[in-house]
Each structure stands twice: as structure tokens, then as C-alpha cells.
Design a protein around this motif. Structure first.
Motif, PDB file in Angstrom:
ATOM      1  N   PHE A 138       0.813  -1.225   0.000  1.00  0.00           N
ATOM      2  CA  PHE A 138       0.000   0.000   0.000  1.00  0.00           C
ATOM      3  C   PHE A 138       0.842   1.268   0.000  1.00  0.00           C
ATOM      4  O   PHE A 138       0.319   2.355  -0.144  1.00  0.00           O
ATOM      5  CB  PHE A 138      -0.919   0.026   1.224  1.00  0.00           C
ATOM      6  CG  PHE A 138      -2.028  -0.955   1.122  1.00  0.00           C
ATOM      7  CD1 PHE A 138      -3.210  -0.627   0.494  1.00  0.00           C
ATOM      8  CD2 PHE A 138      -1.884  -2.233   1.631  1.00  0.00           C
ATOM      9  CE1 PHE A 138      -4.232  -1.546   0.377  1.00  0.00           C
ATOM     10  CE2 PHE A 138      -2.893  -3.154   1.522  1.00  0.00           C
ATOM     11  CZ  PHE A 138      -4.072  -2.815   0.889  1.00  0.00           C
ATOM     12  N   ALA A 177       8.450  -5.307   9.545  1.00  0.00           N
ATOM     13  CA  ALA A 177       7.227  -4.478   9.558  1.00  0.00           C
ATOM     14  C   ALA A 177       6.636  -4.316  10.949  1.00  0.00           C
ATOM     15  O   ALA A 177       5.820  -3.432  11.178  1.00  0.00           O
ATOM     16  CB  ALA A 177       6.187  -5.074   8.626  1.00  0.00           C
ATOM     17  N   ILE A 183       6.318  -4.104  15.275  1.00  0.00           N
ATOM     18  CA  ILE A 183       6.805  -3.376  16.443  1.00  0.00           C
ATOM     19  C   ILE A 183       7.958  -4.181  17.093  1.00  0.00           C
ATOM     20  O   ILE A 183       7.954  -5.406  17.052  1.00  0.00           O
ATOM     21  CB  ILE A 183       5.599  -3.206  17.408  1.00  0.00           C
ATOM     22  CG1 ILE A 183       5.844  -2.196  18.508  1.00  0.00           C
ATOM     23  CG2 ILE A 183       5.186  -4.526  18.011  1.00  0.00           C
ATOM     24  CD1 ILE A 183       4.558  -1.898  19.311  1.00  0.00           C
ATOM     25  N   GLU A 242      -6.977  -0.651  15.935  1.00  0.00           N
ATOM     26  CA  GLU A 242      -5.602  -0.631  15.409  1.00  0.00           C
ATOM     27  C   GLU A 242      -5.677  -0.499  13.895  1.00  0.00           C
ATOM     28  O   GLU A 242      -6.355  -1.283  13.228  1.00  0.00           O
ATOM     29  CB  GLU A 242      -4.860  -1.925  15.776  1.00  0.00           C
ATOM     30  CG  GLU A 242      -3.426  -1.915  15.285  1.00  0.00           C
ATOM     31  CD  GLU A 242      -2.706  -3.247  15.464  1.00  0.00           C
ATOM     32  OE1 GLU A 242      -3.341  -4.316  15.343  1.00  0.00           O
ATOM     33  OE2 GLU A 242      -1.498  -3.218  15.720  1.00  0.00           O
ATOM     34  N   GLY A 301      -3.689  -1.003  10.793  1.00  0.00           N
ATOM     35  CA  GLY A 301      -2.479  -1.658  10.277  1.00  0.00           C
ATOM     36  C   GLY A 301      -2.067  -2.822  11.162  1.00  0.00           C
ATOM     37  O   GLY A 301      -1.295  -2.646  12.105  1.00  0.00           O
ATOM     38  N   SER A 312      -0.561  -5.805  10.116  1.00  0.00           N
ATOM     39  CA  SER A 312       0.562  -6.619   9.634  1.00  0.00           C
ATOM     40  C   SER A 312       0.369  -8.035  10.169  1.00  0.00           C
ATOM     41  O   SER A 312      -0.721  -8.593  10.033  1.00  0.00           O
ATOM     42  CB  SER A 312       1.905  -6.012  10.041  1.00  0.00           C
ATOM     43  OG  SER A 312       2.950  -6.733   9.414  1.00  0.00           O
ATOM     44  N   LEU A 335       1.928  -8.302  15.594  1.00  0.00           N
ATOM     45  CA  LEU A 335       2.848  -8.193  16.745  1.00  0.00           C
ATOM     46  C   LEU A 335       2.344  -7.169  17.761  1.00  0.00           C
ATOM     47  O   LEU A 335       2.369  -7.418  18.972  1.00  0.00           O
ATOM     48  CB  LEU A 335       4.253  -7.835  16.266  1.00  0.00           C
ATOM     49  CG  LEU A 335       5.012  -9.020  15.649  1.00  0.00           C
ATOM     50  CD1 LEU A 335       6.187  -8.545  14.816  1.00  0.00           C
ATOM     51  CD2 LEU A 335       5.476  -9.990  16.724  1.00  0.00           C
ATOM     52  N   ALA A 336       1.880  -6.020  17.275  1.00  0.00           N
ATOM     53  CA  ALA A 336       1.339  -5.018  18.212  1.00  0.00           C
ATOM     54  C   ALA A 336      -0.018  -5.462  18.732  1.00  0.00           C
ATOM     55  O   ALA A 336      -0.340  -5.257  19.909  1.00  0.00           O
ATOM     56  CB  ALA A 336       1.238  -3.663  17.512  1.00  0.00           C
ATOM     57  N   GLU A 384      -6.525  -4.394   8.297  1.00  0.00           N
ATOM     58  CA  GLU A 384      -5.386  -4.718   7.424  1.00  0.00           C
ATOM     59  C   GLU A 384      -5.912  -4.881   6.002  1.00  0.00           C
ATOM     60  O   GLU A 384      -6.895  -5.579   5.778  1.00  0.00           O
ATOM     61  CB  GLU A 384      -4.703  -6.006   7.910  1.00  0.00           C
ATOM     62  CG  GLU A 384      -3.612  -6.548   7.010  1.00  0.00           C
ATOM     63  CD  GLU A 384      -2.502  -5.546   6.708  1.00  0.00           C
ATOM     64  OE1 GLU A 384      -1.886  -5.011   7.643  1.00  0.00           O
ATOM     65  OE2 GLU A 384      -2.264  -5.280   5.508  1.00  0.00           O
ATOM     66  N   GLY A 385      -5.238  -4.233   5.067  1.00  0.00           N
ATOM     67  CA  GLY A 385      -5.696  -4.288   3.686  1.00  0.00           C
ATOM     68  C   GLY A 385      -5.171  -5.477   2.909  1.00  0.00           C
ATOM     69  O   GLY A 385      -5.780  -5.897   1.922  1.00  0.00           O
ATOM     70  N   THR A 420      -9.570  -4.821   5.103  1.00  0.00           N
ATOM     71  CA  THR A 420     -10.145  -3.651   4.414  1.00  0.00           C
ATOM     72  C   THR A 420      -9.058  -2.638   4.083  1.00  0.00           C
ATOM     73  O   THR A 420      -8.036  -2.576   4.760  1.00  0.00           O
ATOM     74  CB  THR A 420     -11.198  -2.966   5.322  1.00  0.00           C
ATOM     75  OG1 THR A 420     -11.753  -1.853   4.624  1.00  0.00           O
ATOM     76  CG2 THR A 420     -10.619  -2.455   6.626  1.00  0.00           C
ATOM     77  N   GLU A 421      -9.319  -1.870   3.046  1.00  0.00           N
ATOM     78  CA  GLU A 421      -8.438  -0.725   2.796  1.00  0.00           C
ATOM     79  C   GLU A 421      -8.895   0.377   3.736  1.00  0.00           C
ATOM     80  O   GLU A 421     -10.101   0.594   3.886  1.00  0.00           O
ATOM     81  CB  GLU A 421      -8.576  -0.282   1.339  1.00  0.00           C
ATOM     82  CG  GLU A 421      -7.468  -0.842   0.493  1.00  0.00           C
ATOM     83  CD  GLU A 421      -7.336  -0.145  -0.839  1.00  0.00           C
ATOM     84  OE1 GLU A 421      -7.228   1.097  -0.860  1.00  0.00           O
ATOM     85  OE2 GLU A 421      -7.340  -0.855  -1.836  1.00  0.00           O
ATOM     86  N   PHE A 422      -7.954   1.070   4.342  1.00  0.00           N
ATOM     87  CA  PHE A 422      -8.319   2.078   5.355  1.00  0.00           C
ATOM     88  C   PHE A 422      -9.313   3.094   4.792  1.00  0.00           C
ATOM     89  O   PHE A 422     -10.278   3.466   5.452  1.00  0.00           O
ATOM     90  CB  PHE A 422      -7.088   2.842   5.861  1.00  0.00           C
ATOM     91  CG  PHE A 422      -6.007   1.970   6.449  1.00  0.00           C
ATOM     92  CD1 PHE A 422      -6.293   0.735   6.996  1.00  0.00           C
ATOM     93  CD2 PHE A 422      -4.679   2.409   6.468  1.00  0.00           C
ATOM     94  CE1 PHE A 422      -5.295  -0.064   7.540  1.00  0.00           C
ATOM     95  CE2 PHE A 422      -3.673   1.628   7.009  1.00  0.00           C
ATOM     96  CZ  PHE A 422      -3.984   0.382   7.551  1.00  0.00           C
TER      97      PHE A 422
HETATM   98  C1  SAM Z   1       3.811  -0.970   9.684  1.00  0.00           C
HETATM   99  S1  SAM Z   1       2.647  -2.233   9.357  1.00  0.00           S
HETATM  100  C2  SAM Z   1       1.772  -2.371  10.886  1.00  0.00           C
HETATM  101  C3  SAM Z   1       2.625  -2.912  11.994  1.00  0.00           C
HETATM  102  C4  SAM Z   1       1.832  -3.417  13.158  1.00  0.00           C
HETATM  103  N1  SAM Z   1       0.920  -2.414  13.707  1.00  0.00           N
HETATM  104  C5  SAM Z   1       2.799  -3.868  14.245  1.00  0.00           C
HETATM  105  O1  SAM Z   1       3.402  -3.004  14.894  1.00  0.00           O
HETATM  106  O2  SAM Z   1       2.994  -5.057  14.418  1.00  0.00           O
HETATM  107  C6  SAM Z   1       1.414  -1.399   8.392  1.00  0.00           C
HETATM  108  C7  SAM Z   1       0.356  -2.348   7.804  1.00  0.00           C
HETATM  109  O3  SAM Z   1      -0.697  -1.547   7.300  1.00  0.00           O
HETATM  110  C8  SAM Z   1      -1.131  -2.058   6.059  1.00  0.00           C
HETATM  111  N2  SAM Z   1      -1.590  -0.917   5.246  1.00  0.00           N
HETATM  112  C9  SAM Z   1      -0.870   0.168   4.869  1.00  0.00           C
HETATM  113  N3  SAM Z   1      -1.623   1.022   4.178  1.00  0.00           N
HETATM  114  C10 SAM Z   1      -2.869   0.490   4.118  1.00  0.00           C
HETATM  115  C11 SAM Z   1      -4.111   0.919   3.556  1.00  0.00           C
HETATM  116  N4  SAM Z   1      -4.209   2.079   2.917  1.00  0.00           N
HETATM  117  N5  SAM Z   1      -5.185   0.131   3.707  1.00  0.00           N
HETATM  118  C12 SAM Z   1      -5.085  -1.034   4.376  1.00  0.00           C
HETATM  119  N6  SAM Z   1      -3.948  -1.511   4.925  1.00  0.00           N
HETATM  120  C13 SAM Z   1      -2.846  -0.758   4.805  1.00  0.00           C
HETATM  121  C14 SAM Z   1       0.074  -2.738   5.439  1.00  0.00           C
HETATM  122  O4  SAM Z   1      -0.331  -3.793   4.590  1.00  0.00           O
HETATM  123  C15 SAM Z   1       0.859  -3.199   6.672  1.00  0.00           C
HETATM  124  O5  SAM Z   1       0.638  -4.554   6.944  1.00  0.00           O
END
Ligand code: SAM
Length: 178
Positions: free
Chosen positions: A65, A86, A88, A110, A112, A114, A117-118, A135-136, A161-163
């Protein structure tokens, strides 16, 4: 370089420890939460959660994304590497766990997930909280969902979903604008 050394010395000169904090709210937050160095049984669960991802050599096809990755050349990525880059860090996950345990929020959003982990830190921090994590990338979310099931994190609702397409929170409890 000289500027950085000067800035660091200024920071040391100006910085204060918790004894200089006068607000009881902030003082308790710092001493009982941020600086709480006591080991916690749930840290072991967080570690197991992380290790189970780091030991996973399977690859998944991810949907990117962002503006691409500086670490990965392709969208076919090993789960172990996603967890390493990716997610935390261990220290931050432990801090997030403490903050959640301290404030005991009843609902958490939350943005995002991934590989979760968070999310695992949030879920363990307050097992009574209702957590929604967005998560998208369908494949990444699938790995997170498998992890939540494996570690019995039943208070997490994983939404693919896409944000930008996720509906805004209800406005019924907001004060009318004047
Ligand atoms: C930095 S990672 C999240 C890390 C997680 N919160 C952790 O600390 O373990 C960001 C996640 O957001 C998702 N993402 C980024 N932009 C997005 C969007 N516009 N719509 C949906 N998901 C999105 C990515 O696929 C990615 O898996």
C-alpha cells in the motif's frame, strides 16, 4: 556532527527524571507503567508469538500500500522477514502491553495489523478489551488471524479492508458543533 553533539548536550542538560514531575497522573504513569521493569508472565507469550513468526519460513504474496519497500525487492515475502521488518520491536511491544494494562481501554482500534505483533500486545494487555484491527493485505491478515487463533487471542476482530474504504466511527456520542 558538532550540531548533533551540542543538541545532545543541551538535551542532557534540560532533561529531567521522574522526580521532577509534579502531576500525580503523569508521575504514576511514568513510575508504574513506563518505567515498570518487573518481568511479566505475558512477556513470555509475546516472545513466543514473535518467535513463531520468526521461525516461519513460508512466503506470502503481499499487497503493497505504500511507496514500495526499501528492504524487499519483490511482493513475495517470507513471513519471518515481515515479522522482522514491519512489526513493532520487542521493547515497544512490552511497553504497549503495559500501557494497555495500565489504562484498561474497553475498545481499541488498530490501523495496520501486519502479522499482529502489536495486536498481541494490545490483546494480552487487556483481555477484556474489544479490539478491532484493520489490514488491507488479505494474505498478511490471514497470517495474523492464524496467529490470534494459535495464541487464543479471542478478543481480536481482524478486518480485511483498505483504510480509505472503512466507514467512519459513529458520531452519535459527539457534542453538536456550535
Ligand atoms: C507498519 S505495518 C503495521 C505494523 C503493526 N501495527 C505492528 O506493529 O505489528 C502497516 C500495515 O498496514 C497495512 N496498510 C498500509 N496502508 C494500508 C491501507 N491504505 N489500507 C489497508 N492496509 C494498509 C500494510 O499492509 C501493513 O501490513
Amino acid at each position: 556532527m558538532l550540531f548533533q553533539i551540542k543538541s545532545y548536550l543541551q538535551f542532557l542538560w534540560k532533561s529531567k527524571n521522574e522526580h521532577a514531575v509534579h502531576s500525580p497522573f503523569v508521575f504514576t504513569l511514568i513510575t508504574k507503567c513506563f518505567y515498570d521493569r518487573k518481568p511479566k508472565a505475558d512477556y513470555r507469550v509475546l516472545k513466543k508469538y514473535r518467535n513463531s513468526l520468526l521461525e516461519n519460513s513460508n512466503t506470502i504474496e503481499i499487497k503493497d500500500f505504500g511507496a514500495g519497500s526499501k528492504v524487499f525487492k519483490s511482493n513475495t515475502r517470507p513471513i519471518s522477514k515481515i515479522a522482522k521488518t514491519a512489526g513493532i520491536s520487542r521493547k515497544r511491544a512490552e511497553l504497549l502491553f503495559r500501557i494497555t494494562a495500565y489504562f484498561q481501554p474497553s475498545t481499541i482500534l488498530e490501523i495496520g495489523t501486519s502479522v499482529g505483533l502489536a495486536t498481541s500486545a494490545l490483546a494480552l494487555g487487556n483481555p477484556k478489551a474489544k479490539i478491532t484491527t484493520l489490514e488491507g493485505c488479505k494474505e498478511t491478515a490471514r497470517i495474523a488471524q492464524e496467529q490470534f487463533a494459535k495464541f487464543g487471542l479471542t478478543n481480536v476482530n481482524s478486518v480485511v479492508t483498505e483504510f480509505s474504504t472503512t466507514s467512519k466511527p459513529s458520531t452519535t456520542n459527539r457534542k453538536p458543533s456550535t
